[in-house]
Scaffold this active site. Structure first.
Site, PDB file in Angstrom:
ATOM      1  N   ASP A  87       0.848  -1.190   0.000  1.00  0.00           N
ATOM      2  CA  ASP A  87       0.000   0.000   0.000  1.00  0.00           C
ATOM      3  C   ASP A  87       0.886   1.242   0.000  1.00  0.00           C
ATOM      4  OD1 ASP A  87       0.938   0.231   2.654  1.00  0.00           O
ATOM      5  OD2 ASP A  87      -0.792  -0.890   3.402  1.00  0.00           O
ATOM      6  N   ASP A  89       1.448   4.881   1.806  1.00  0.00           N
ATOM      7  CA  ASP A  89       1.092   5.739   2.940  1.00  0.00           C
ATOM      8  C   ASP A  89       1.541   7.163   2.628  1.00  0.00           C
ATOM      9  OD1 ASP A  89       0.291   3.455   4.706  1.00  0.00           O
ATOM     10  OD2 ASP A  89       2.388   2.936   4.350  1.00  0.00           O
ATOM     11  N   ASP A 163       9.421   4.265  12.895  1.00  0.00           N
ATOM     12  CA  ASP A 163      10.138   3.200  13.605  1.00  0.00           C
ATOM     13  C   ASP A 163      11.539   2.946  13.041  1.00  0.00           C
ATOM     14  OD1 ASP A 163       8.906   2.149  11.324  1.00  0.00           O
ATOM     15  OD2 ASP A 163       7.788   0.588  12.375  1.00  0.00           O
TER      16      ASP A 163
HETATM   17  P1  ATP Z   1       3.652  -2.615   5.012  1.00  0.00           P
HETATM   18  O1  ATP Z   1       2.594  -1.631   4.632  1.00  0.00           O
HETATM   19  O2  ATP Z   1       4.407  -3.154   3.870  1.00  0.00           O
HETATM   20  O3  ATP Z   1       3.177  -3.644   5.954  1.00  0.00           O
HETATM   21  P2  ATP Z   1       4.710  -0.328   6.349  1.00  0.00           P
HETATM   22  O4  ATP Z   1       6.048  -0.022   6.932  1.00  0.00           O
HETATM   23  O5  ATP Z   1       4.226   0.585   5.278  1.00  0.00           O
HETATM   24  O6  ATP Z   1       4.769  -1.825   5.859  1.00  0.00           O
HETATM   25  P3  ATP Z   1       2.378   0.473   7.757  1.00  0.00           P
HETATM   26  O7  ATP Z   1       1.698  -0.182   8.913  1.00  0.00           O
HETATM   27  O8  ATP Z   1       1.641   0.680   6.489  1.00  0.00           O
HETATM   28  O9  ATP Z   1       3.686  -0.393   7.512  1.00  0.00           O
HETATM   29  O10 ATP Z   1       2.932   1.852   8.295  1.00  0.00           O
HETATM   30  C1  ATP Z   1       3.327   2.910   7.447  1.00  0.00           C
HETATM   31  C2  ATP Z   1       4.468   3.671   8.070  1.00  0.00           C
HETATM   32  O11 ATP Z   1       4.065   4.222   9.323  1.00  0.00           O
HETATM   33  C3  ATP Z   1       5.695   2.838   8.423  1.00  0.00           C
HETATM   34  O12 ATP Z   1       6.543   2.654   7.337  1.00  0.00           O
HETATM   35  C4  ATP Z   1       6.337   3.686   9.497  1.00  0.00           C
HETATM   36  O13 ATP Z   1       7.002   4.786   8.948  1.00  0.00           O
HETATM   37  C5  ATP Z   1       5.123   4.189  10.251  1.00  0.00           C
HETATM   38  N1  ATP Z   1       4.767   3.271  11.342  1.00  0.00           N
HETATM   39  C6  ATP Z   1       3.896   2.253  11.304  1.00  0.00           C
HETATM   40  N2  ATP Z   1       3.815   1.629  12.479  1.00  0.00           N
HETATM   41  C7  ATP Z   1       4.667   2.276  13.306  1.00  0.00           C
HETATM   42  C8  ATP Z   1       5.032   2.128  14.665  1.00  0.00           C
HETATM   43  N3  ATP Z   1       4.507   1.165  15.407  1.00  0.00           N
HETATM   44  N4  ATP Z   1       5.937   2.998  15.172  1.00  0.00           N
HETATM   45  C9  ATP Z   1       6.454   3.984  14.417  1.00  0.00           C
HETATM   46  N5  ATP Z   1       6.157   4.165  13.138  1.00  0.00           N
HETATM   47  C10 ATP Z   1       5.274   3.335  12.581  1.00  0.00           C
HETATM   48 MG    MG Z   2       2.263   0.545   4.429  1.00  0.00          MG
END
Ligand code: ATP
Ligand code: MG
Length: 470
Positions: A87, A89, A163
């Protein structure tokens, strides 16, 4: 670029039933020492053709309305790593109410920190306002977990709230450059997953980051850097502080994935699995069972996902909780002499209740899961009438798949049974030896297999809408 976190103090905290020693973070802040690294469009491979139309639309709309807007997180990270993002963000300077005014299809979600979900065709874009720096004003629990989080900030502050360094790369829609505050580009080049700031502090703020570390490292084939990996076994118990509903979502991300087996191995290696599935870990530690069945189920799940077949949490949880369930049925039925059906009901209720304290499994998954379990002994009854009835049971397919799993895991007696039921489905049912019952698997290894055969009460008549993706 350097990020520094200050903390002071030392105290002992209570985590679940365990008392552990930990640093008390009473005062800290992050600050950046140099300007961010900006990578111009011609020096990175992300072209707009690789970004979803919905994400581009939202980015442009925010920019045209005068706000800062960046693609961030998994979208940027995965494109730079050469894989297709799940996805996209978006991070923006616009506040939630301002976002809502701009997009008709916007829904604001989240209590601690409001997130805007914007629908565009089939896509849902997650748009977050820049988060502010952590201060002493953020409400925390006694383990350091952040409870209130409603302060908005600047792009730079937002970067240090993310993170991992590779999750804090921002694609700027104004000039298509990438902004890197935390050294994410270097870590991407080194295939290294590294938390921003002090790792212990960051895990304490949000222990789910421990699970994200395993998942993201496996997704990219990266190594978790030594400082980021070191606290994991020490802090595993912090997962007990996470609301069970949030853990349910995280578990699905870990296990309904192509990397399910690697994620499982990672969770076990760092001592996280036992915090999520204490009953399963205990059954295995007591050396009553091995985890072969769980591992095979996860491998099957991953293979199904790879070929885009359906998968269901009911089947997955059925496998994950089978070791403690089968042990408990054996105890109740064979050792304590309870009737078979009562032993099954009691075992399922106990195991589920214990599990729900950690992970909230919704009823729409736990009910079919229990049905998959209770259908297992019925495969032993091969009298024609009973067998025909079982073949038309709405949950037959899922239960049969589970039998195959038990056979593959080497549970005694299951291979022969699985073979019989495989043939029974091919229409040559009448030709199969039917009169005599199959030998019941013997002893504890046979799991929930009962010895007596009699009609079970309360056959479930629900339809098979949640049937294991068969
Ligand atoms: P994927 O979507 O592939 O599972 P992602 O890293 O994009 O991985 P998301 O849950 O979509 O995961 O989160 C988007 C972004 O938000 C992350 O890349 C990170 O920058 C931030 N983020 C998400 N969860 C956390 C957290 N628990 N602590 C700090 N930042 C976070
Ligand atoms: Mg994501």
């Amino acid at each position: 670029m350097q990020c520094v976190a200050y903390y002071r103090g030392h105290s002992r905290f209570r985590i679940g039933e365990k008392r552990i020693s930990a640093k008390l973070i009473t005062k800290f802040r992050y600050y950046t020492i140099t300007e961010p690294n900006r990578i111009p469009r011609e020096q990175h491979p992300i072209s707009r053709a690789k970004i979803s139309p919905g994400a581009l639309k939202v980015l442009y709309a925010l920019k045209d309305a005068g706000y800062e807007a960046y693609m961030v997180g998994g979208g940027v990270r995965d494109l730079l790593a050469g894989i297709e993002p799940k996805d996209f963000d978006i991070a923006t300077s616009a506040h939630p109410d301002e976002i809502k005014r701009l997009f008709r299809s916007c829904r604001l979600v989240g209590r601690r920190f409001m997130i805007a979900h914007i629908r565009s065709g089939d896509e849902v874009l997650e748009v977050t306002t820049f988060r502010g720096a952590i201060t002493d004003n953020h409400e925390r629990d006694e383990t350091g977990r952040i409870l209130s989080d409603n302060v908005y900030g600047t792009l730079e502050e937002d970067a240090f709230r993310r993170d991992f360094t590779i999750n804090a790369l921002y694609y700027d829609i104004r000039d298509f450059s990438i902004v890197d505050f935390a050294g994410g580009i270097d870590d991407l080049n080194r295939s290294s997953l590294r938390l921003i700031g002090d790792p212990e502090l960051r895990y304490r703020e949000d222990p789910v980051r421990m699970l994200r570390a395993i998942r993201i490292a496996n997704k990219l084939g990266f190594t978790i850097s030594p400082e980021t990996a070191e606290p994991l076994p020490r802090l595993a118990a912090l997962l007990r502080e996470i609301p069970p509903a949030r853990l349910f979502d995280e578990i699905l991300k870990l296990f309904l994935s192509r990397d399910a087996v690697a994620n499982f191995d990672g969770l076990r290696a760092y001592g996280l699995f036992g915090e999520l599935f204490p009953g399963t870990e205990a059954a295995v530690s007591a050396a009553k069972r091995d985890l072969e069945l769980v591992r095979i189920a996860l491998a099957n799940t991953a293979a199904r996902i790879a070929r885009e077949a359906t998968v269901t949490p009911a089947f997955l949880y059925g496998a994950l909780l089978w070791p403690p369930y089968a042990d408990r049925v054996y105890e109740l039925e064979v050792e304590q002499g309870h009737p078979e059906a009562a032993a099954q009901v009691q075992a399922a209720e106990e195991i589920l209740a214990q599990q729900q304290r950690r992970i909230a499994i919704p009823k729409r998954f736990s009910l079919p899961m229990r049905e998959i379990w209770t259908l297992q002994p019925r495969f032993e009854d091969r009298r024609p009438g009973r067998a025909k009835r079982l073949l038309t049971h709405p949950r037959f397919r899922a239960a049969y798949d589970f039998l195959l799993l038990r056979a593959e895991a080497g549970e005694p007696g299951c291979a022969e049974l699985a073979d019989w039921w495989t043939k029974a489905q091919t229409g040559v049912f009448a030709a199969l030896p039917a009169g005599e019952a199959a030998p019941a698997p013997k002893g504890n290894e046979g799991g929930a297999a009962p010895k007596k055969r009699r009609r079970r009460g309360g056959r479930n008549r629900r339809n098979g809408s949640d049937a294991a993706g068969a």
